[in-house]
Design an enzyme around this catalytic site. Structure first.
Site, PDB file in Angstrom:
ATOM      1  N   TYR A  20     -20.033   0.562 -27.605  1.00  0.00           N
ATOM      2  CA  TYR A  20     -18.762  -0.694 -27.133  1.00  0.00           C
ATOM      3  C   TYR A  20     -17.247  -0.968 -27.863  1.00  0.00           C
ATOM      4  CZ  TYR A  20     -17.969  -5.913 -26.697  1.00  0.00           C
ATOM      5  OH  TYR A  20     -17.605  -6.841 -25.905  1.00  0.00           O
ATOM      6  N   ARG A  51       6.131  -3.675   3.160  1.00  0.00           N
ATOM      7  CA  ARG A  51       7.300  -4.412   0.992  1.00  0.00           C
ATOM      8  C   ARG A  51       8.193  -5.257   2.330  1.00  0.00           C
ATOM      9  NH1 ARG A  51       3.937  -5.169  -1.806  1.00  0.00           N
ATOM     10  NH2 ARG A  51       3.105  -3.205  -3.350  1.00  0.00           N
ATOM     11  N   LYS A  62      -0.357   5.070 -12.223  1.00  0.00           N
ATOM     12  CA  LYS A  62       0.610   6.082 -11.280  1.00  0.00           C
ATOM     13  C   LYS A  62       0.137   6.828 -12.033  1.00  0.00           C
ATOM     14  CE  LYS A  62       1.224   1.864  -9.124  1.00  0.00           C
ATOM     15  NZ  LYS A  62       0.129   0.486  -9.553  1.00  0.00           N
TER      16      LYS A  62
HETATM   17  C1  LIG Z   1       5.931  -1.963 -10.718  1.00  0.00           C
HETATM   18  C2  LIG Z   1       4.673  -2.026 -10.466  1.00  0.00           C
HETATM   19  N1  LIG Z   1       3.972  -3.313 -11.934  1.00  0.00           N
HETATM   20  C3  LIG Z   1       2.924  -2.974 -11.414  1.00  0.00           C
HETATM   21  C4  LIG Z   1       1.621  -2.967 -10.459  1.00  0.00           C
HETATM   22  C5  LIG Z   1       0.398  -3.727 -10.999  1.00  0.00           C
HETATM   23  O1  LIG Z   1      -0.528  -2.776 -11.593  1.00  0.00           O
HETATM   24  P1  LIG Z   1      -2.015  -3.017 -11.174  1.00  0.00           P
HETATM   25  O2  LIG Z   1      -2.300  -2.022  -9.824  1.00  0.00           O
HETATM   26  O3  LIG Z   1      -1.775  -1.480 -12.312  1.00  0.00           O
HETATM   27  O4  LIG Z   1      -3.042  -4.174 -11.525  1.00  0.00           O
HETATM   28  C6  LIG Z   1       1.857  -1.997  -9.657  1.00  0.00           C
HETATM   29  C7  LIG Z   1       1.022  -1.411  -8.772  1.00  0.00           C
HETATM   30  O5  LIG Z   1       1.236  -1.877  -7.333  1.00  0.00           O
HETATM   31  C8  LIG Z   1       3.801  -1.682 -10.004  1.00  0.00           C
HETATM   32  O6  LIG Z   1       4.135  -0.168  -9.379  1.00  0.00           O
END
Ligand SMILES: Cc1ncc(COP(=O)(O)O)c(C=O)c1O
Length: 471
Positions: free
Chosen positions: A85, A395, A271
């Site tokens: 933990y 988007r 990512k």
């Molecule tokens: C540029 C960017 N910032 C922040 C995030 C947020 O991250 P998460 O999806 O891991 O919560 C993302 C996710 O798509 C992103 O592309």
């Protein structure tokens, strides 16, 4: 009929071909369902690709988030999970990796990027303050707004023009930032919210010269800079390739130099870092770290795991090192470009230059007569899936949401449909299939009427909204 001699991609460009720096050890079967089944699935999903079941998807380009293939070293790391933990040894490995490759002093782990966004927003933003940034990101802006802040877009104008070929369309416009400082006062700006490769602009990078100049401006006014480092490694690739003086520097060196101009960063490790879950927040300020370390135990978990299992932190620590290898980043961005180059040659309307993680189709170029309120990019995502089983995401106006003050739709200049390429997952043959599917959707563009909302959730509506075709 004469048949021309087939040529490899390298031969077509008059150079030797290159290939991915890995070979495949384990595979996951995929299949394409029939057109009738796809039509049924799309209706059941309310024309929202987020609501499709993945079993109904053939090639899944919904997102590059958490969809990477892990390496054999990362899977071996999973077996080294220390599930204590408190004080797991995997946390210390992760801390060391972030310090080594990003250069920040203090680390707070989180379950994913938005966990980190939540913490930094709560710790730094007071109601009535302003957050200048190089274009909004959905979850980032929402956390800033929920903390009482107002996001102000200070990206260069070129970023809002999908066809402008500026090599660093992610750059901050320093005059816009200065104007905001003059108008509201530096004390009402808790930090500049800077993103390395700007997702909503089409995966466009920020130059080193720009972040250096930004640092100077911010230092003059005592404003900190916090970086969304989610795709910073891909940003470093563009600097290496396009900015004078960086051709001989490694991706790791460029990443660390860039981060050195900032005061800290939040990260969606799903990512760049080649893991399926995870995130972190890292800062240089000891007092801020103290506050964040206290907040993380309320929302994520103890400060040595922050919502991740020990095994997740180990895979992440290994992923950080793999992510900054030059041959990996070259192959990753190169694959996105391969798809982008095909589409560009065929005259498909899309954001130029091709960005680091995705192709962004320009939906208004597909449907020039469709009003933005008929949701062109959402329509295109649905049409592409119906034609081929390839999944992308909207988007544009849907992702932009509503203005919290007026309640009206925000109508962004960019109305895009994104096809994000997962890292180390698909082959060149998959990209060929995707390119042909996009071409088919483009050829069938006439007469589309668009979609309308039938259900709209309050926050981040693009994830769960439902639509119906316009008649
Ligand atoms: C540029 C960017 N910032 C922040 C995030 C947020 O991250 P998460 O999806 O891991 O919560 C993302 C996710 O798509 C992103 O592309």
């Amino acid at each position: 009929m004469t048949q021309s001699t087939p040529q490899t991609m390298g031969q077509q460009y008059g150079r030797r071909s290159w290939a991915e720096p890995w070979k495949i050890k384990m595979v996951e079967p995929i299949r394409v369902i029939s057109r009738e089944e796809r039509a049924k699935a799309m209706t059941e999903a309310g024309y929202n690709t987020f609501l499709l079941r993945s079993a109904d998807v053939y090639i899944d380009l919904l997102t590059d988030s958490g969809t990477s293939a892990m390496s054999d070293r990362q899977w071996a790391g999973i077996m080294l999970g220390d599930e204590a933990y408190a004080g797991s040894r995997n946390f210390y490995h992760l801390e060391e990796a972030v310090q080594t490759y990003y250069g920040y002093r203090y680390l707070v782990p989180t379950h994913q990027g938005r966990g980190a966004e939540h913490l930094i927003s709560q710790a730094l933003i007071k109601p009535g303050q302003y957050l200048p940034g190089n274009m909004y990101f959905t979850t980032t802006r929402l956390h800033q707004e929920l903390a009482g802040g107002t996001f102000v877009d200070v990206i260069i104008d070129e970023a809002h023009d999908p066809y402008n070929l500026h090599p660093f369309k992610g750059n901050v416009d320093l005059d816009k930032l200065q104007a905001l400082i003059d108008k509201v006062g530096a004390e009402r700006i808790p930090y500049v919210s800077l993103a390395g490769t700007v997702n909503m602009a089409g995966g466009q990078p920020v130059s080193m010269a720009n972040v250096r100049a930004l640092r100077e401006l911010c230092d003059r006014h005592g404003v900190p800079i916090y970086l969304d480092a989610t795709r910073m490694v891909e940003n470093a690739y563009f600097i290496q390739e396009q900015e004078e003086g960086y051709a001989d520097k490694s991706i790791a060196e460029i990443t660390k130099e860039f981060c050195g101009y900032t005061d800290g960063a939040w990260m969606s490790a799903k990512k760049d870092h080649l893991v399926n879950i995870g995130g972190w927040l890292a800062v240089n300020d000891a007092e801020l770290f103290d506050a964040l370390r206290n907040l993380v135990v309320i929302y994520e978990g103890l400060h040595t795991y922050g919502g991740m299992a020990g095994r997740d932190m180990e895979a992440l620590a290994i992923g950080i090192e793999e992510a900054v290898q030059d041959d990996h980043v070259h192959a990753r961005v190169g694959q996105v470009r391969y798809l982008g180059d095909l589409l560009t040659c065929w005259g498909i309307p899309m954001v130029q230059p091709v960005g680091g993680h995705a192709i962004f189709l320009e939906a208004r170029g597909f449907y020039p007569h469709m009003p933005q309120d008929h949701l062109p990019a959402q329509t295109l995502a649905a049409e592409l899936y119906l034609d081929s089983g390839v999944r992308g995401m909207e988007r544009g106006i849907v992702s932009a949401g509503r203005d919290p003050k007026t309640g009206d739709h925000r109508r962004p200049a960019l109305e895009l449909m994104r096809l994000a390429i997962p890292r180390r997952v698909y082959t060149q043959a998959h990209m060929d299939v995707v390119a042909e599917a996009i071409k088919a959707a483009y050829d069938a563009r006439e007469g589309k009427l668009g979609l309308k909302f039938v259900y709209e959730p309050k926050h981040l509506r693009f994830f769960q909204a439902r639509f119906e075709p316009m008649e």
